[in-house]
Design a protein around this motif. Structure first.
Motif, mmCIF file in Angstrom:
data_model
loop_
_atom_site.group_PDB
_atom_site.id
_atom_site.type_symbol
_atom_site.label_atom_id
_atom_site.label_comp_id
_atom_site.label_asym_id
_atom_site.label_seq_id
_atom_site.Cartn_x
_atom_site.Cartn_y
_atom_site.Cartn_z
ATOM 1 N N ASN A 208 0.799 -1.222 0.000
ATOM 2 C CA ASN A 208 0.000 0.000 0.000
ATOM 3 C C ASN A 208 0.833 1.273 0.000
ATOM 4 O O ASN A 208 0.276 2.367 0.079
ATOM 5 N N ARG A 209 2.152 1.143 -0.086
ATOM 6 C CA ARG A 209 3.028 2.314 -0.093
ATOM 7 C C ARG A 209 4.046 2.154 -1.228
ATOM 8 O O ARG A 209 4.940 1.315 -1.152
ATOM 9 N N VAL A 210 3.897 2.962 -2.260
ATOM 10 C CA VAL A 210 4.772 2.865 -3.430
ATOM 11 C C VAL A 210 6.133 3.459 -3.091
ATOM 12 O O VAL A 210 6.216 4.596 -2.617
ATOM 13 N N PRO A 211 7.225 2.717 -3.305
ATOM 14 C CA PRO A 211 8.552 3.287 -3.035
ATOM 15 C C PRO A 211 8.861 4.436 -3.983
ATOM 16 O O PRO A 211 8.365 4.468 -5.110
ATOM 17 N N THR A 212 9.675 5.350 -3.512
ATOM 18 C CA THR A 212 10.096 6.484 -4.337
ATOM 19 C C THR A 212 11.370 6.118 -5.091
ATOM 20 O O THR A 212 12.338 5.648 -4.492
#
Length: 247
Positions: free
Chosen positions: A142-146
């Motif tokens: 649920n958290r896209v890496p940068t």
């Protein structure tokens, strides 16, 4: 249930048009009004939503409910990597995302084969960010890496902070994957730290970091670590370190 990254504010009961990338993906999958999908925006958890309308280039949905489900690693792990050649960087970004990486920093190093600058570097960064987004949709994260802009190793070392990029108040363990003398087993270094200490790994491309680059990383405060006696491919080494730290 199909999952889509939707980087806009989400709230139960809201009706909205999906951002262009998500709308295009819904259309490619030939989903229809009444279909239920999952949305996430990186703020935590995910939302179920119902498709209300399908236009030629737009998709309207109603956000139904929020679920607090998270499957991120217990510690944040950041990768700074000398870019491997050909399509191996795509593969590395995809698999690192599946393993829960928090960010990826592509680097030019002395042994780098892939060299990017200007518009080409900007386009590659956007491409790798899209690879990370697609991998996050697929794997359930649920958290896209940068994916950071491409940088030169020497310049980047001067700005590699002691704190976690995601939380300036949290100290960061910085490690360089090294084949030179004095490197400690990574497992032992991780065991010596509190369980949730975030980690930044610096890993070289094919051929590894040069002796001078390895020395510069150590001088900048990176702890030299080893994954064992075998020589691993550039992308394998970075992912192996990530997997050990993200357990």
């Amino acid at each position: 249930m199909p999952r889509f990254h939707c980087p806009v504010p989400l709230a139960a009961g809201a009706e909205l048009e999906l951002p262009a990338a998500a709308a295009r993906h819904v259309q490619v999958l030939r989903l229809q009004p009444g279909g239920v999908i999952t949305l996430f925006n990186g703020d935590g958890g995910e939302y179920s939503a119902t498709i209300l309308r399908m236009g030629r280039s737009d998709v309207a949905v109603r956000v139904d409910s929020h679920q607090t489900r998270e499957c991120e690693p217990s510690r944040r792990v950041h990768l700074a990597v000398g870019m491997p050649a050909n399509d191996r960087m795509d593969w590395l970004v995809e698999k690192a995302t599946e393993l829960g990486v928090a960010s990826v920093q592509p680097l030019h190093t002395a042994h780098s084969v892939l060299r990017l600058s200007g518009e080409r570097a900007t386009k590659k960064q956007a491409h790798w960010q899209a690879v990370a987004t697609a991998a996050c949709e697929q794997c359930g994260g649920n958290r896209v890496p940068t994916v950071m802009p491409v940088a030169e190793l020497a310049a980047w070392l001067k700005t590699a902070n002691l704190a976690d990029p995601a939380d300036a108040a949290t100290p960061l363990l910085r490690c360089v994957l090294s084949l030179a003398d004095g490197a400690q087993p990574l497992a032992a270094v991780l065991a010596s730290q509190p369980a949730h200490t975030p980690v930044l790994f610096l890993s070289g491309p094919e051929g590894g970091l040069s002796p001078s680059e390895d020395a510069a990383a150590r001088a900048a405060g990176f702890v030299p670590v080893t994954l064992g006696p075998r020589v691993l491919r550039a992308e394998t080494a970075a992912l192996a370190a990530l997997m050990l730290a993200a357990q």
